[in-house]
Design an enzyme around this catalytic site. Structure first.
Site, PDB file in Angstrom:
ATOM      1  CG  HIS A  55      -1.926   1.108   1.218  1.00 56.97           C
ATOM      2  ND1 HIS A  55      -3.210   0.913   1.658  1.00 56.97           N
ATOM      3  CD2 HIS A  55      -1.870   2.411   0.819  1.00 56.97           C
ATOM      4  CE1 HIS A  55      -3.896   2.053   1.546  1.00 56.97           C
ATOM      5  NE2 HIS A  55      -3.087   2.969   1.039  1.00 56.97           N
ATOM      6  NE  ARG A  89       0.999  11.503  -2.906  1.00 56.71           N
ATOM      7  CZ  ARG A  89      -0.069  11.259  -2.167  1.00 56.71           C
ATOM      8  NH1 ARG A  89      -1.172  10.780  -2.736  1.00 56.71           N
ATOM      9  NH2 ARG A  89      -0.055  11.486  -0.863  1.00 56.71           N
ATOM     10  CG  ASP A 139      -6.096   3.885  -0.696  1.00 54.04           C
ATOM     11  OD1 ASP A 139      -6.654   3.575   0.368  1.00 54.04           O
ATOM     12  OD2 ASP A 139      -5.074   4.575  -0.761  1.00 54.04           O
ATOM     13  CG  HIS A 141     -10.000   4.726   1.849  1.00 50.49           C
ATOM     14  ND1 HIS A 141      -8.838   5.404   2.116  1.00 50.49           N
ATOM     15  CD2 HIS A 141     -10.987   5.465   2.433  1.00 50.49           C
ATOM     16  CE1 HIS A 141      -9.098   6.486   2.836  1.00 50.49           C
ATOM     17  NE2 HIS A 141     -10.411   6.543   3.027  1.00 50.49           N
ATOM     18  CG  ASP A 151      -1.570   5.036   3.568  1.00 50.13           C
ATOM     19  OD1 ASP A 151      -1.539   5.225   2.331  1.00 50.13           O
ATOM     20  OD2 ASP A 151      -2.453   5.511   4.306  1.00 50.13           O
ATOM     21  CG  HIS A 211       0.894  15.346   0.910  1.00 47.98           C
ATOM     22  ND1 HIS A 211       0.042  15.309  -0.165  1.00 47.98           N
ATOM     23  CD2 HIS A 211       0.393  14.462   1.813  1.00 47.98           C
ATOM     24  CE1 HIS A 211      -0.937  14.443   0.077  1.00 47.98           C
ATOM     25  NE2 HIS A 211      -0.744  13.926   1.273  1.00 47.98           N
ATOM     26  N   GLY A 213      -1.723  12.503   5.144  1.00 47.00           N
ATOM     27  CA  GLY A 213      -0.702  11.555   4.718  1.00 47.00           C
ATOM     28  C   GLY A 213       0.691  11.870   5.223  1.00 47.00           C
TER      29      GLY A 213
END
Length: 439
Positions: free
Chosen positions: A64, A68, A156, A183, A310, A314, A329
């Protein structure tokens, strides 16, 4: 034939659970032979890697992650994400489809695969979306996506809100022998919320995300999985209520599996600093200490099957918008193993073998991958790990574009020092990222 010897490494004895010294021979990208550490192998003409007492582990597997690309290359690219994974000891990763455009056509699946092939060599397995543009209105072409290389279906980033849509998706996935990865989040309960409905939210007057927003979808989907027979996998479990439902589903024979992230095993909402640092904002959010302990016990008992990161990078500008406005995130590749090794293995709660299984052989088992074990004939996907050396988490040294982590400054042991895919080194502490064999 290309031969490599990894000498003087530590492996886990299957009978005692203790680490023992061994030598490992690789031929043409496959595991060829194990020798006792007291033996003197014939290394003439072979590449020789002296592990020097480092752990020789199957390559870590992360089912997972968010790479991007396409669409959000300012956050991460497939190349930078794969490099970060390699530095974290991961040899196989599975990327989520909530990109722009969404990975919902064979062409976008192929784009990801092609980009991955030109990266550092880490195996990148793409998921495809359940619904077109992840809008929950129309199913994607599952068969075409499977044929293009998708390994499962997930929306997700958002939950599939319509139960009939999810049931139809499960029935179609079952007919193709493919998993549904969910999700779990009821949108009607989370609009405008940034953190869990708990101590931190109350203290700062924030709207909270309640535990039941996750558990409602878990319960619904377990019933739908029972009705359709599909393999249903629950993403990033974070609540005690969800765990109870998963345990019940498993007890009556539903084909349900589940995952948990390091941050939900290590942090609660009571740990969030009053500075409102958005590097502590993730979805699912950090829950109560009771939920944290429930997640740990569920992993130990097998109700939760695997550990994932996960990984969700960013930009610093986005995270600087504050707790309420910043995106959800945190990054995870480069800290996952050291965090869990230090906090659970070094303290004696877990054995090293247990942690490794949840990050190698168990993900391979759950998703039917030819990975996660260093048996003779298996792919030589290998991670060498320094179990003793300690250092602090420093985001400035990350290979991911993201610096968004709540673990800055934590002093940890268990750092990977070399990552090999198919018998070839793709990253090492001394050399950094190396070009893949495809280039």
């Amino acid at each position: 034939m290309t031969t490599t010897w990894i000498l003087n490494g530590l492996t886990i004895d299957s009978e005692t659970g203790l680490t023992v010294k061994k030598h490992l021979k690789l031929d043409d990208g496959l595991v060829a032979e194990w020798l006792d550490g007291s033996a003197e192998p014939d290394v003439d003409g072979a590449e020789v890697i002296d592990a020097n007492g480092k752990l020789v582990s199957p390559g870590l597997i992360d089912m997972h992650v968010h790479l991007r690309e396409p669409g959000f290359e300012h956050k991460e690219t497939i190349a930078t994400g794969a490099a970060s994974a390699a530095k974290g000891g991961f040899t196989t990763i599975a990327c989520m489809p909530n990109t722009r455009p969404v990975i919902d056509t064979p062409d976008t699946v192929k784009l990801v695969s092609d980009k991955a092939g030109a990266a550092c060599g880490v195996r990148v397995l793409p998921y495809a979306a359940i619904t077109k543009n992840e809008l929950g209105r129309e199913l994607t072409d599952f068969e075409a996506l499977k044929n293009a290389g998708a390994i499962g279906f997930t929306d997700d980033g958002v939950g599939v809100q319509n139960a009939q849509m999810m049931k139809n998706a499960m029935a179609l996935a079952k007919s193709l022998d493919m998993p549904i990865i969910a999700h779990c989040e009821d949108d009607s309960l989370v609009v405008g919320a940034a953190v869990s409905e708990g101590a931190f939210a109350k203290k700062h007057g924030l709207k909270g995300i309640p535990n039941e927003s996750e558990a409602i979808h878990v319960g619904r989907d377990i019933l739908l999985s029972e009705a359709t027979g599909v393999h249903y996998h629950v993403c990033h479990v974070s609540t005690e209520q969800s765990i109870r439902l998963i345990k019940l589903g498993k007890s009556v024979g539903v084909n349900v599996t589940a995952e948990v992230c390091p941050h939900h095993l290590l942090l609660s909402d009571e740990d969030i600093p009053d500075s409102m640092d958005a590097n502590w904002k993730m979805n699912p959010p950090l829950r109560t200490p009771r939920d944290v302990e429930a997640c740990i016990k569920a992993l130990e008992e097998g109700t939760i099957d695997i550990i994932v990161t996960d990984h969700a990078p960013h930009s610093e500008e986005e995270k600087a918008k504050g707790m309420e406005r910043a995106p959800f995130g945190i990054v995870g590749f480069e800290t996952a193993f050291p965090l869990l090794y230090t906090k659970f293995v070094k303290t004696g709660r877990w054995t090293l073998g247990f942690l490794l299984s949840r990050m190698t052989s168990d993900p391979a088992r759950v998703f039917g991958l030819n990975a996660g074990k260093l048996e003779v004939g298996a792919p030589a996907d290998i991670t060498l790990i320094d179990l003793d050396g300690e250092r602090e988490v420093d985001p400035a040294g990350f290979l991911t574009k993201g610096r968004n982590t709540p673990f800055t400054g934590w002093k940890l042991a268990g750092w990977p020092v070399r990552t090999m895919v198919g018998g070839k080194t793709v990253w090492s502490e001394k050399q950094g990222i190396l070009k893949s064999s495809e280039e």
